[in-house]
Design an enzyme around this catalytic site. Structure first.
Site, mmCIF file in Angstrom:
data_model
loop_
_atom_site.group_PDB
_atom_site.id
_atom_site.type_symbol
_atom_site.label_atom_id
_atom_site.label_comp_id
_atom_site.label_asym_id
_atom_site.label_seq_id
_atom_site.Cartn_x
_atom_site.Cartn_y
_atom_site.Cartn_z
ATOM 1 N N ASP A 85 49.176 82.677 56.229
ATOM 2 C CA ASP A 85 49.688 81.625 55.352
ATOM 3 C C ASP A 85 50.633 80.680 56.111
ATOM 4 O OD1 ASP A 85 49.799 80.924 52.409
ATOM 5 O OD2 ASP A 85 51.946 81.095 52.811
ATOM 6 N N GLU A 143 46.336 79.331 58.548
ATOM 7 C CA GLU A 143 46.400 78.147 57.693
ATOM 8 C C GLU A 143 47.427 77.195 58.309
ATOM 9 O OE1 GLU A 143 47.450 76.711 53.160
ATOM 10 O OE2 GLU A 143 48.691 78.174 54.205
ATOM 11 N N ASP A 193 43.365 94.341 31.344
ATOM 12 C CA ASP A 193 44.712 93.868 30.982
ATOM 13 C C ASP A 193 44.810 92.353 31.151
ATOM 14 O OD1 ASP A 193 44.677 93.592 33.705
ATOM 15 O OD2 ASP A 193 46.599 94.586 34.061
ATOM 16 N N ASP A 203 38.372 92.247 36.337
ATOM 17 C CA ASP A 203 39.455 93.011 35.707
ATOM 18 C C ASP A 203 38.912 94.339 35.180
ATOM 19 O OD1 ASP A 203 41.665 93.852 34.310
ATOM 20 O OD2 ASP A 203 41.423 92.406 32.669
ATOM 21 N N HIS A 254 41.927 78.731 46.859
ATOM 22 C CA HIS A 254 42.760 78.856 45.654
ATOM 23 C C HIS A 254 43.781 77.725 45.514
ATOM 24 C CE1 HIS A 254 45.047 80.374 48.959
ATOM 25 N NE2 HIS A 254 46.146 80.327 48.229
ATOM 26 N N ASP A 255 43.866 76.839 46.518
ATOM 27 C CA ASP A 255 44.814 75.721 46.450
ATOM 28 C C ASP A 255 44.126 74.388 46.175
ATOM 29 O OD1 ASP A 255 46.988 77.348 47.068
ATOM 30 O OD2 ASP A 255 46.760 77.026 49.226
ATOM 31 N N ASP A 298 41.801 93.103 39.406
ATOM 32 C CA ASP A 298 42.426 94.194 40.156
ATOM 33 C C ASP A 298 41.491 94.729 41.238
ATOM 34 O OD1 ASP A 298 40.608 95.829 38.674
ATOM 35 O OD2 ASP A 298 42.018 95.734 36.986
ATOM 36 N N ASP A 339 45.672 88.655 53.455
ATOM 37 C CA ASP A 339 46.534 87.491 53.589
ATOM 38 C C ASP A 339 47.852 87.953 54.209
ATOM 39 O OD1 ASP A 339 47.473 84.744 52.904
ATOM 40 O OD2 ASP A 339 45.821 84.872 51.472
HETATM 41 C C1 NOJ Z 1 49.743 78.354 51.096
HETATM 42 C C2 NOJ Z 1 49.078 79.190 50.054
HETATM 43 O O1 NOJ Z 1 47.697 79.093 50.196
HETATM 44 C C3 NOJ Z 1 49.570 78.710 48.714
HETATM 45 O O2 NOJ Z 1 48.855 79.259 47.645
HETATM 46 C C4 NOJ Z 1 51.040 79.046 48.627
HETATM 47 O O3 NOJ Z 1 51.564 78.521 47.428
HETATM 48 C C5 NOJ Z 1 51.817 78.476 49.799
HETATM 49 N N1 NOJ Z 1 51.160 78.643 51.078
HETATM 50 C C6 NOJ Z 1 53.131 79.168 49.926
HETATM 51 O O4 NOJ Z 1 52.913 80.487 50.341
#
Ligand code: NOJ
Length: 571
Positions: free
Chosen positions: A217, A275, A36, A32, A347-348, A40, A109
């Site tokens: 995605d 993905e 804030d 950051d 990140h998931d 970024d 992405d």
């Molecule tokens: C997969 C992404 O990696 C995830 O973070 C997102 O919530 C869903 N697709 C919907 O875009």
């Protein structure tokens, strides 16, 4: 340059992404610069030397497009602008240039299964059936014989990923629209050629701007069975639509068209990674086959579901046998055709060290053992920010500490509908929530972890007092220095990139062992993926051939592995 229109396959030496290591940045949580509390683009530029030192070839940037941020940017309202939270388009141009100056590449992405409900395409589409983008989304009438707008009158029984029905009623149009994720993420109708045209134009615009590819995605969801039949019911009383959209009738046609319209006419090759939840090895092979496939590689999910029972929230123990069999299956399936992506974290996913490793007693050992096993498979490895220093799940104290739309939705459903104990649901979130991977990058021990001096958008993990970049960079034996050595191995030894994969059976369940062969070179990996030492019958592995280990080499004999010990031999 290939003839436009004629499908072009990627030749061996053009496939630069095979020898690359990709680093995923979740911009909100990385660095950051303006304090804030939200990471970024200028913050990323400041850390490029760090990534270069680590040996990274490619950066994958999670979405920075203009967005209402309902799903942290996976809900795009303008594909051709940067959200002011992260900076400006000029900041992004500076980032691309600074990445290229260092000999690295950058992929963006691409979130085109759905847009935000604030995207002008959708705003116009919901306002009128006469709008030019009227048919760019999936609009359907109520189920025949029901009263439109009332519960149970949705066009089919599909549930959405982030809770509830996958259909939302819009009185202005007198119709429902489809959203496989949150209601604020309406699905784009790829069956409309104008929709596809707009998406391809946008992709070309980004490639012209100098980026090196896309992470796509949920790209296998873009083609839906036009009948949209009801699916088998899940425990929430909604139908599972996956059979009707995870490998839809036009998926190959749409990806082939994308390849023809966007990638083939260009002289360069790009990293394209799709993905694909639910993808099978056979399908992945079709998608990534060099001659007939459309993508460089896909993200499959099988190995990160081994500790889940039915759905992601129900945990079971991961068995090492299952892990070994699953990874080996993918290696074999994409052995002579197609290409694997290799990942533990993103990140998931909760942090792998807290799931499959041991984030206390064998923190350093399990982080490095898991890294070694992954990176020495055949495929392109991905490092998720903080993985290279062994970042762990976070000790979230209360519901207020969570930010993720999926986690909050799950809590509401589990407590409100399934009548589960709030404390039990919190426990589940602590283990399974995506927020575990979204806490700020731990640069140093100072308050704010060197991520921000402001108030961070999500709490910093308190273990940053000892678990941080400053403590590990340049420190022999640290996880960070181990990752550097591991990445360097890939860059130095062609067998890591091109060698074939052969599973090795040691007769010991907790050992994951395999070989890679290329010409006269053989690389062998033996990893003990457990908290207990193990002996096994091997006497041909000598200290002389050892190229990498996470223990002091003299400590154990050739036929014994300490907890989470890994040894890599090259002959
Ligand atoms: C997969 C992404 O990696 C995830 O973070 C997102 O919530 C869903 N697709 C919907 O875009």
């Amino acid at each position: 340059m290939a003839t436009p229109g004629a499908a072009r396959s990627v030749s061996e030496n053009e496939a630069w992404w095979k020898s690359a290591v990709v680093y995923q940045i979740y911009p909100r949580s990385f660095a950051d610069s303006d304090n804030d509390g939200i990471g970024d683009l200028p913050g990323i530029v400041d850390q490029l030397d760090y990534l270069q030192e680590l040996g990274i070839d490619v950066i994958w940037l999670s979405p920075v497009y203009r967005s209402p941020q309902q799903d942290n940017g996976y809900d795009v309202s303008d594909y051709q602008d940067v959200d002011p939270l992260f900076g400006t388009l000029e900041d992004l141009d500076r980032l691309i240039a600074a990445v290229h100056v260092r000999g690295m590449r950058l992929i963006m992405d691409l979130v085109v299964n759905h847009t935000s409900d604030q995207h002008p395409w959708f705003l116009a589409s919901r306002a009128s059936r006469e709008a030019p983008t009227s048919d760019w989304y999936f609009w359907r009438d109520a189920r025949p014989g029901t009263v439109a707008g009332e519960a149970g009158s949705e066009p089919n029984n599909w549930g959405a990923s982030f809770g509830g029905s996958a259909w939302e009623w819009v009185p202005e149009r007198g119709q429902y629209y489809l959203h496989l994720f949150a209601p604020s993420q309406p699905d784009l109708n790829w069956d409309n050629p104008d929709t596809r045209e707009a998406i391809f134009a946008m992709m070309n615009w980004w490639l012209d701007r100098g980026i090196d590819g896309f992470r796509m995605d949920v790209i296998n969801f873009i083609s839906k069975d036009p009948e949209m039949p009801d699916g088998p019911l899940n425990r929430d009383g909604y139908g599972d639509g996956m059979p009707y959209f995870s490998y839809g009738p036009k998926i190959h046609a749409y990806l082939a068209e994308m390849k023809r319209r966007v990638f083939d006419p260009r002289p360069d090759t790009y990293l394209t990674v799709g993905e694909m939840p639910g993808v099978t090895p056979e399908q992945a092979r079709e998608f990534t086959d060099r001659e007939h496939g459309q993508l460089a590689m896909v993200f499959q999910y099988e190995h990160v579901f081994l500790d889940a029972d039915g759905d992601k929230w129900t945990q079971r123990r991961m068995s090492i046998n299952d892990l070994r069999d699953t990874l080996a299956k993918w290696q074999t399936a994409l052995g002579d055709s197609g290409w694997n992506s290799l990942y533990w974290n993103n990140h998931d996913q909760p942090r792998v060290i807290s799931r499959y490793g041991n984030d206390t007693t064998y923190w350093r050992e399990s982080a490095t053992a898991l890294a070694t096993v992954l990176h020495l498979h055949r495929g392109t490895p991905y490092v998720y920010q903080g993985e290279e220093i062994g970042m762990t799940n976070a000790p979230f104290a209360a519901l207020d500490d969570f930010r993720d739309i999926e986690s909050l939705d799950y809590y509401a459903k589990a407590v409100g509908t399934h009548l589960e104990e709030p404390s039990d649901v919190l426990d589940t979130l602590r283990r399974r929530s995506r927020d575990n991977s979204r806490t700020p990058m731990q640069w140093s021990a100072v308050p704010g972890a060197g991520f921000t001096t402001g108030s961070p958008w999500i709490g910093v993990n308190p273990n940053h007092s000892w678990l941080n970049v400053a403590a590990q960079r340049g420190t022999p034996g640290s996880i960070y220095e181990y990752y550097r050595a591991l990445i360097a191995l890939r860059h130095r030894l062609p067998v890591v990139v091109d060698g074939n994969f052969v599973a090795v059976h040691t007769g010991r369940d907790q050992i994951y062992a395999f070989r890679r062969h290329l010409g006269n070179t053989t690389l062998t990996v033996h990893a003990n993926l457990s908290d207990l030492p193990v002996s096994f019958d091997r006497d041909d592995l000598t200290a002389r051939d050892l190229v990498l280990t996470n223990y002091t080499p003299s400590r154990s004999g050739p036929g014994r592995l300490e907890p989470w010990e890994v040894r890599v031999h090259v002959l």
